[in-house]
Scaffold this motif. Structure first.
Motif, PDB file in Angstrom:
ATOM      1  N   SER A  55       5.950 -29.214 -33.665  1.00 46.81           N
ATOM      2  CA  SER A  55       6.369 -30.575 -33.298  1.00 46.81           C
ATOM      3  C   SER A  55       7.554 -30.977 -34.161  1.00 46.81           C
ATOM      4  O   SER A  55       7.814 -30.348 -35.193  1.00 46.81           O
ATOM      5  N   GLU A  56       8.211 -32.028 -33.751  1.00 48.80           N
ATOM      6  CA  GLU A  56       9.320 -32.550 -34.560  1.00 48.80           C
ATOM      7  C   GLU A  56       8.766 -33.112 -35.875  1.00 48.80           C
ATOM      8  O   GLU A  56       9.419 -33.034 -36.904  1.00 48.80           O
ATOM      9  N   ALA A  57       7.553 -33.672 -35.829  1.00 49.79           N
ATOM     10  CA  ALA A  57       6.944 -34.194 -37.065  1.00 49.79           C
ATOM     11  C   ALA A  57       6.724 -33.062 -38.062  1.00 49.79           C
ATOM     12  O   ALA A  57       7.024 -33.188 -39.258  1.00 49.79           O
ATOM     13  N   THR A  58       6.203 -31.931 -37.568  1.00 45.70           N
ATOM     14  CA  THR A  58       5.966 -30.790 -38.468  1.00 45.70           C
ATOM     15  C   THR A  58       7.282 -30.195 -38.936  1.00 45.70           C
ATOM     16  O   THR A  58       7.395 -29.748 -40.084  1.00 45.70           O
ATOM     17  N   ARG A  59       8.282 -30.191 -38.056  1.00 43.86           N
ATOM     18  CA  ARG A  59       9.606 -29.711 -38.500  1.00 43.86           C
ATOM     19  C   ARG A  59      10.074 -30.532 -39.709  1.00 43.86           C
ATOM     20  O   ARG A  59      10.501 -29.983 -40.726  1.00 43.86           O
ATOM     21  N   ALA A  60       9.937 -31.848 -39.604  1.00 40.47           N
ATOM     22  CA  ALA A  60      10.381 -32.722 -40.701  1.00 40.47           C
ATOM     23  C   ALA A  60       9.572 -32.450 -41.967  1.00 40.47           C
ATOM     24  O   ALA A  60      10.124 -32.368 -43.068  1.00 40.47           O
ATOM     25  N   ASP A  61       8.241 -32.281 -41.814  1.00 40.75           N
ATOM     26  CA  ASP A  61       7.392 -32.000 -42.987  1.00 40.75           C
ATOM     27  C   ASP A  61       7.790 -30.675 -43.630  1.00 40.75           C
ATOM     28  O   ASP A  61       7.872 -30.569 -44.855  1.00 40.75           O
ATOM     29  N   ALA A  62       8.004 -29.655 -42.795  1.00 37.35           N
ATOM     30  CA  ALA A  62       8.333 -28.323 -43.325  1.00 37.35           C
ATOM     31  C   ALA A  62       9.681 -28.360 -44.046  1.00 37.35           C
ATOM     32  O   ALA A  62       9.823 -27.763 -45.122  1.00 37.35           O
ATOM     33  N   GLU A  63      10.616 -29.067 -43.480  1.00 34.06           N
ATOM     34  CA  GLU A  63      11.930 -29.168 -44.139  1.00 34.06           C
ATOM     35  C   GLU A  63      11.789 -29.867 -45.493  1.00 34.06           C
ATOM     36  O   GLU A  63      12.346 -29.444 -46.488  1.00 34.06           O
ATOM     37  N   ARG A  64      10.994 -30.951 -45.488  1.00 37.10           N
ATOM     38  CA  ARG A  64      10.777 -31.696 -46.729  1.00 37.10           C
ATOM     39  C   ARG A  64      10.117 -30.812 -47.795  1.00 37.10           C
ATOM     40  O   ARG A  64      10.410 -30.926 -48.981  1.00 37.10           O
ATOM     41  N   CYS A  65       9.241 -29.911 -47.337  1.00 35.51           N
ATOM     42  CA  CYS A  65       8.491 -29.066 -48.282  1.00 35.51           C
ATOM     43  C   CYS A  65       9.216 -27.759 -48.583  1.00 35.51           C
ATOM     44  O   CYS A  65       8.675 -26.902 -49.299  1.00 35.51           O
ATOM     45  N   GLY A  66      10.373 -27.555 -47.997  1.00 34.87           N
ATOM     46  CA  GLY A  66      11.163 -26.354 -48.302  1.00 34.87           C
ATOM     47  C   GLY A  66      10.677 -25.083 -47.631  1.00 34.87           C
ATOM     48  O   GLY A  66      10.963 -23.974 -48.105  1.00 34.87           O
ATOM     49  N   VAL A  67       9.951 -25.220 -46.509  1.00 38.65           N
ATOM     50  CA  VAL A  67       9.494 -24.027 -45.772  1.00 38.65           C
ATOM     51  C   VAL A  67      10.602 -23.608 -44.797  1.00 38.65           C
ATOM     52  O   VAL A  67      10.980 -24.403 -43.934  1.00 38.65           O
ATOM     53  N   PRO A  68      11.123 -22.372 -44.909  1.00 37.56           N
ATOM     54  CA  PRO A  68      12.188 -21.944 -43.994  1.00 37.56           C
ATOM     55  C   PRO A  68      11.676 -21.875 -42.551  1.00 37.56           C
ATOM     56  O   PRO A  68      10.536 -21.465 -42.310  1.00 37.56           O
ATOM     57  N   LEU A  69      12.511 -22.273 -41.613  1.00 42.30           N
ATOM     58  CA  LEU A  69      12.077 -22.367 -40.214  1.00 42.30           C
ATOM     59  C   LEU A  69      12.913 -21.475 -39.310  1.00 42.30           C
ATOM     60  O   LEU A  69      14.066 -21.170 -39.597  1.00 42.30           O
ATOM     61  N   THR A  70      12.301 -21.094 -38.195  1.00 38.32           N
ATOM     62  CA  THR A  70      13.004 -20.354 -37.159  1.00 38.32           C
ATOM     63  C   THR A  70      12.463 -20.813 -35.805  1.00 38.32           C
ATOM     64  O   THR A  70      11.760 -21.823 -35.729  1.00 38.32           O
ATOM     65  N   THR A  71      12.829 -20.092 -34.733  1.00 38.82           N
ATOM     66  CA  THR A  71      12.341 -20.457 -33.398  1.00 38.82           C
ATOM     67  C   THR A  71      11.796 -19.205 -32.717  1.00 38.82           C
ATOM     68  O   THR A  71      12.049 -18.074 -33.168  1.00 38.82           O
ATOM     69  N   LEU A  72      11.105 -19.408 -31.619  1.00 39.33           N
ATOM     70  CA  LEU A  72      10.564 -18.266 -30.871  1.00 39.33           C
ATOM     71  C   LEU A  72      11.662 -17.556 -30.073  1.00 39.33           C
ATOM     72  O   LEU A  72      11.398 -16.563 -29.405  1.00 39.33           O
ATOM     73  N   ASP A  73      12.880 -18.078 -30.124  1.00 38.35           N
ATOM     74  CA  ASP A  73      14.018 -17.369 -29.520  1.00 38.35           C
ATOM     75  C   ASP A  73      14.603 -16.364 -30.512  1.00 38.35           C
ATOM     76  O   ASP A  73      15.231 -15.388 -30.114  1.00 38.35           O
ATOM     77  N   GLU A  74      14.389 -16.637 -31.770  1.00 45.03           N
ATOM     78  CA  GLU A  74      14.983 -15.768 -32.806  1.00 45.03           C
ATOM     79  C   GLU A  74      14.029 -14.674 -33.283  1.00 45.03           C
ATOM     80  O   GLU A  74      14.479 -13.658 -33.813  1.00 45.03           O
ATOM     81  N   ILE A  75      12.736 -14.871 -33.104  1.00 44.85           N
ATOM     82  CA  ILE A  75      11.768 -13.834 -33.509  1.00 44.85           C
ATOM     83  C   ILE A  75      10.856 -13.559 -32.310  1.00 44.85           C
ATOM     84  O   ILE A  75      10.719 -14.412 -31.418  1.00 44.85           O
ATOM     85  N   ASP A  76      10.217 -12.370 -32.307  1.00 44.05           N
ATOM     86  CA  ASP A  76       9.480 -12.001 -31.090  1.00 44.05           C
ATOM     87  C   ASP A  76       7.975 -12.203 -31.184  1.00 44.05           C
ATOM     88  O   ASP A  76       7.263 -12.048 -30.196  1.00 44.05           O
ATOM     89  N   HIS A  77       7.468 -12.500 -32.369  1.00 43.59           N
ATOM     90  CA  HIS A  77       6.035 -12.822 -32.447  1.00 43.59           C
ATOM     91  C   HIS A  77       5.756 -13.534 -33.765  1.00 43.59           C
ATOM     92  O   HIS A  77       6.605 -13.546 -34.671  1.00 43.59           O
ATOM     93  N   LEU A  78       4.571 -14.083 -33.843  1.00 47.34           N
ATOM     94  CA  LEU A  78       4.121 -14.717 -35.090  1.00 47.34           C
ATOM     95  C   LEU A  78       2.883 -13.973 -35.577  1.00 47.34           C
ATOM     96  O   LEU A  78       2.080 -13.495 -34.766  1.00 47.34           O
ATOM     97  N   ASP A  79       2.737 -13.873 -36.884  1.00 48.92           N
ATOM     98  CA  ASP A  79       1.556 -13.199 -37.425  1.00 48.92           C
ATOM     99  C   ASP A  79       0.332 -14.104 -37.339  1.00 48.92           C
ATOM    100  O   ASP A  79      -0.718 -13.701 -36.853  1.00 48.92           O
ATOM    101  N   ILE A  80       0.479 -15.306 -37.847  1.00 52.79           N
ATOM    102  CA  ILE A  80      -0.647 -16.265 -37.854  1.00 52.79           C
ATOM    103  C   ILE A  80      -0.121 -17.655 -37.517  1.00 52.79           C
ATOM    104  O   ILE A  80       0.935 -18.055 -38.023  1.00 52.79           O
ATOM    105  N   THR A  81      -0.858 -18.373 -36.677  1.00 53.04           N
ATOM    106  CA  THR A  81      -0.638 -19.818 -36.543  1.00 53.04           C
ATOM    107  C   THR A  81      -1.812 -20.525 -37.201  1.00 53.04           C
ATOM    108  O   THR A  81      -2.974 -20.142 -36.991  1.00 53.04           O
ATOM    109  N   VAL A  82      -1.513 -21.527 -37.989  1.00 53.10           N
ATOM    110  CA  VAL A  82      -2.571 -22.340 -38.619  1.00 53.10           C
ATOM    111  C   VAL A  82      -2.420 -23.754 -38.069  1.00 53.10           C
ATOM    112  O   VAL A  82      -1.356 -24.373 -38.199  1.00 53.10           O
TER     113      VAL A  82
END
Ligand SMILES: O=C(CO)[C@H](O)[C@H](O)COP(=O)(O)O
Length: 232
Positions: A55-82
């Motif tokens: 979500s956009e809310a989580t994007r904002a939280d992750a940016e605030r917390c310094g977690v690097p972000l990407t998209t499902l267009d740039e990578i082909d799978h995710l290991d874990i979703t929490v």
């Protein structure tokens, strides 16, 4: 321990599953927010991960917390979703979408090798349905879509009041995708898999909050400690 502390405990337990180099789906809601914050602390300490926010809310939280972000267009799978959930049944079927992010949450969960659901143990229910089921809809033709949803409910042996979700300011709640949400008070969903299939077939329904067969495990925090339940 209060509810917020229990949510943080569940998030901390899920974080133990994260390894260096992982690609992670980042859920939405108050419990998932704890996970993003704790993950941010590990990233600051040198952990190398990348996340896709639901979500956009989580994007904002992750940016605030310094977690690097990407998209499902740039990578082909995710290991874990929490991610959090509004209800979890013994088969680890879920109701999600209380925070309105169900569409991106389902796309991200489906792209993940594993989905770990984190929650306080009040979310654990014998049968789904006490929590109103969110159905994300296109505003165009809503009357026809609602009739389609009612027909699907009748075919699946459930019924209940439906209401278009409103934000706190009284305006219609609009999702990150620009859609609306209809919340249905069903009480008890005896066959969530059939209902999920019937709802998915309705033109005008973008997605619904029944997550069937997506969760691999649930981490439930309660007064007596943490329980980890694996999908059978
Ligand atoms: O599905 C969700 C958002 O769309 C959330 O995961 C769900 O509403 C649980 O939220 P919280 O952790 O705040 O109880």
């Amino acid at each position: 321990m209060n509810m917020d502390q229990l949510k943080r405990q569940a998030a901390a337990r899920a974080l133990e599953e994260v390894r260096d180099g992982m690609q992670l789906g980042l859920g939405t809601g108050s419990t998932a927010k704890h996970f993003v914050e704790l993950l941010g602390e590990r990233v600051a300490a040198g952990l190398n991960v990348i996340g896709v926010p639901t979500s956009e809310a989580t994007r904002a939280d992750a940016e605030r917390c310094g977690v690097p972000l990407t998209t499902l267009d740039e990578i082909d799978h995710l290991d874990i979703t929490v991610d959090g959930a509004d209800e979890i049944d013994p088969e680890l079927n879920l109701i999600k979408g209380g925070g309105g992010a169900l569409l991106r949450e389902k796309i991200v969960a489906a792209a993940s090798d594993r989905m770990i659901v984190i929650a306080d143990d009040t979310k654990w229910v014998p049968t789904l349905g006490r929590f109103p089921l969110p159905v994300e809809v296109i505003p165009f033709g809503l009357g026809a879509t609602r009739r389609g949803i009612e027909k699907a409910f009748a075919e699946c042996g459930v019924s209940g009041q439906m209401a278009v979700r409103r934000a706190k300011d009284g305006h219609v709640f609009v999702t990150d995708g620009g859609h609306w949400i209809v919340d249905a008070q069903l009480g008890r969903i005896a066959d969530p898999a059939s209902l999920a299939k019937a709802l998915s077939a309705i033109p005008g329904v973008v997605e619904h909050g029944l997550f069937i067969g997506l969760a691999s495990s649930a981490v439930l925090a309660g007064g007596e400690g943490i329980r980890v339940i694996e999908r059978r």
